[in-house]
Design an enzyme around this catalytic site. Structure first.
Site, short mmCIF file in Angstrom:
data_model
loop_
_atom_site.label_atom_id
_atom_site.label_comp_id
_atom_site.label_asym_id
_atom_site.label_seq_id
_atom_site.Cartn_x
_atom_site.Cartn_y
_atom_site.Cartn_z
N LYS A 235 0.93 -1.10 0.10
CA LYS A 235 0.01 -0.07 -0.14
C LYS A 235 0.97 1.32 -0.12
O LYS A 235 1.76 1.31 0.70
CB LYS A 235 -0.89 -0.08 1.10
CG LYS A 235 -1.98 -1.18 1.27
CD LYS A 235 -2.98 -0.74 0.13
CE LYS A 235 -4.02 -1.94 0.25
NZ LYS A 235 -5.08 -1.73 -0.54
N ASP A 262 -0.13 -0.55 -4.84
CA ASP A 262 -1.61 -0.20 -4.78
C ASP A 262 -1.64 1.18 -3.95
O ASP A 262 -1.26 1.35 -2.86
CB ASP A 262 -2.30 -1.20 -3.88
CG ASP A 262 -3.75 -0.88 -3.80
OD1 ASP A 262 -4.17 -0.17 -4.63
OD2 ASP A 262 -4.71 -1.70 -3.33
N GLU A 290 -1.52 -0.61 -9.24
CA GLU A 290 -3.07 -0.76 -8.86
C GLU A 290 -3.65 0.66 -8.41
O GLU A 290 -3.25 1.28 -7.63
CB GLU A 290 -3.38 -1.87 -8.08
CG GLU A 290 -4.92 -2.02 -7.56
CD GLU A 290 -5.24 -3.10 -6.80
OE1 GLU A 290 -6.43 -3.12 -6.54
OE2 GLU A 290 -4.32 -3.56 -6.19
N ASP A 319 -9.27 -0.22 -10.02
CA ASP A 319 -9.88 -0.57 -8.95
C ASP A 319 -11.11 0.24 -8.61
O ASP A 319 -12.22 0.10 -9.05
CB ASP A 319 -9.27 -0.78 -7.70
CG ASP A 319 -9.67 -1.53 -6.45
OD1 ASP A 319 -10.92 -1.80 -6.57
OD2 ASP A 319 -9.10 -1.50 -5.45
N LYS A 343 -14.13 -6.83 -7.30
CA LYS A 343 -14.35 -7.00 -5.88
C LYS A 343 -15.93 -6.94 -5.62
O LYS A 343 -16.65 -6.08 -6.26
CB LYS A 343 -13.80 -5.70 -5.02
CG LYS A 343 -12.33 -5.62 -5.11
CD LYS A 343 -12.06 -4.42 -4.29
CE LYS A 343 -10.35 -4.40 -4.14
NZ LYS A 343 -9.93 -3.02 -3.32
#
Length: 437
Positions: A235, A262, A290, A319, A343
């Site tokens: 992250k 991400d 991402e 995303d 998701k």
């Protein structure tokens, strides 16, 4: 409310006699007819057999689609309750910080006695719902399910889509869809991974390192290396310089790992490209970048995608920018990303299947991920990924970040590998009476 007397039937099995209303939950092995769409001539024990292993994904996927059109469902009980679980450590991303999981568990029981489980994950600033809103909306739809007349599964799921439209209630919709589909799979004696295609019964996930100090990141990377994780998801997006230092520390602790960046919308396009430049100087190439920019920065997303691919051969995933079929169509038309992150909490189960089909036809790669979920929601997503067998990137690790596992049974975990058994439906369940309400 009195018990309903109308039974659940499935035209594929030609079992519509009221005297056989509990037959489905008595079978302990999957039924070939459900996965292949072929109608058996009788209901003898010869007609009951394990669905064979196969890589014929299109044919096997007809199992789920056939059930949508044929399985007549009658809900006896439906309820949502808080599902609160502490994390081992705070889960920090560019847009939020989570200390405890505060999700919603959904339990649906059909008139044939079979139970299905679902989970509505809550992640601040990512999902539109908070827990109190999710509980209230789940209660409304559960009441609708209890009062509804028996109807085919596709009609019932369409009704839920009308009651919980769009992104605003997508997470609640996903939890209810999971529970109903799980109950149906349990009714026919089929594990979900077979119902969704039977391509495989295992997946291998990455594992996430949240935003933290370089020292903490190095310790986590070393820990995950020993546990057998070869892909780390890092992250980033809160502080550009710190992100670079964390990346350096991880490379020392786990030098042979592959990793995914991400940003969770945290960078501008120029910052995202600067990160790639710095990594290139370090001799590091992530396998995926991402959501580098804000979800509405379509121009920035397309620019980063172009530079990442042309200069460094790195794929970019959408995303947060992918919350509907319309978003995917826009991404395809503008060549704005190389990968779509599926998701269920963003789009629901049916929405996910629709987007998966469009992405595959368009040549986009697929990733499957989640919010911060227990093994209920992650198990369902894992069954879907294993059954379809079409995901290049699998990010279903968050149950490994929880300090407790509230789910009984379900899939087996060995390091980064999840194995799905032949247990009916999802295979996991919650000790419902012990969940606080």
């Amino acid at each position: 409310m009195s018990s309903k007397s109308v039974f659940v039937s499935n035209p594929l099995l030609n079992l519509s006699s009221p005297s056989k209303k509990h037959y489905l939950c008595n079978f302990k092995t999957p039924i070939v007819a459900i996965a292949t769409g072929k109608k058996p001539t009788s209901v003898s024990t010869a007609a009951v057999a394990a669905v064979p292993e196969t890589n014929t994904k299109t044919k096997m996927n007809l199992g789920f689609k056939s059930l949508l059109d044929t399985f007549r469902i009658d809900v006896q009980k439906a309820e949502g309750r808080p599902l609160n679980v502490p994390l081992i450590a705070p889960f920090t991303i560019a847009t939020s910080k989570l200390v405890n999981v505060e999700n919603v568990a959904i339990r649906v029981e059909l008139n044939n006695g079979c139970v299905g489980w679902g989970e509505t994950p809550i992640l601040p600033f990512v999902t539109a719902e908070d827990q109190s809103t999710a509980l209230a909306k789940a209660a409304e739809v559960c009441e609708f399910l209890r009062l509804s007349k028996p109807m085919r599964l596709n009609f019932l799921l369409n009704e839920i889509q009308q009651l919980l439209p769009g992104h605003q209630f997508a997470s609640v919709r996903a939890g209810l869809e999971m529970a109903l589909i799980d109950a149906v799979a349990t009714s026919i004696g089929a594990p979900l991974w077979r119902l969704f295609g039977g391509a495989s019964n295992t997946i291998t996930t990455d594992i996430t390192i949240p935003i933290c100090s370089p020292d903490e990141a190095a310790k986590l990377a070393s820990k995950y290396r020993k546990q057998g994780f070869s892909t780390l998801k890092l992250k980033v997006g809160k502080n550009l310089n710190t992100d670079i230092e964390v990346l350096k520390a991880i490379r020392v602790a786990h030098p042979e790992c592959s990793f995914i960046l991400d940003a969770n919308e945290g960078y501008t396009s120029s910052e995202a490209i600067k990160v790639l430049d710095k990594l290139h100087e370090m001799g590091v190439t992530p396998i995926l970048f991402e959501q580098p920019v804000h979800r509405d920065d379509w121009e920035g997303l397309g620019h980063v995608t172009q530079v990442a691919k042309q200069n460094y051969g790195i794929s970019v995933a959408a995303d947060e920018s992918c919350r509907s079929l319309v978003d995917v169509e826009k991404i395809i038309e503008g060549n704005l990303a190389d990968v779509i992150n599926i998701k269920l909490a963003k789009i629901g189960v049916l929405g996910a299947i629709e987007i998966i089909e469009l992405a595959r036809k368009s040549g986009l790669d697929l990733m499957i991920g989640g919010m911060v979920e227990t093994r209920l929601a992650m198990g369902f997503s894992g069954h879907l990924a294993a059954g379809l067998g079409c995901f290049k990137f699998i990010d279903l690790d968050t149950p490994l970040l929880l300090s407790e596992d509230p789910v009984a049974e379900g899939y087996e975990v060995s390091g980064a590998v999840y194995k799905f058994t032949n247990a009916r439906g999802h295979g996991g369940f919650l000790p419902w009476d012990s969940i606080a309400w």
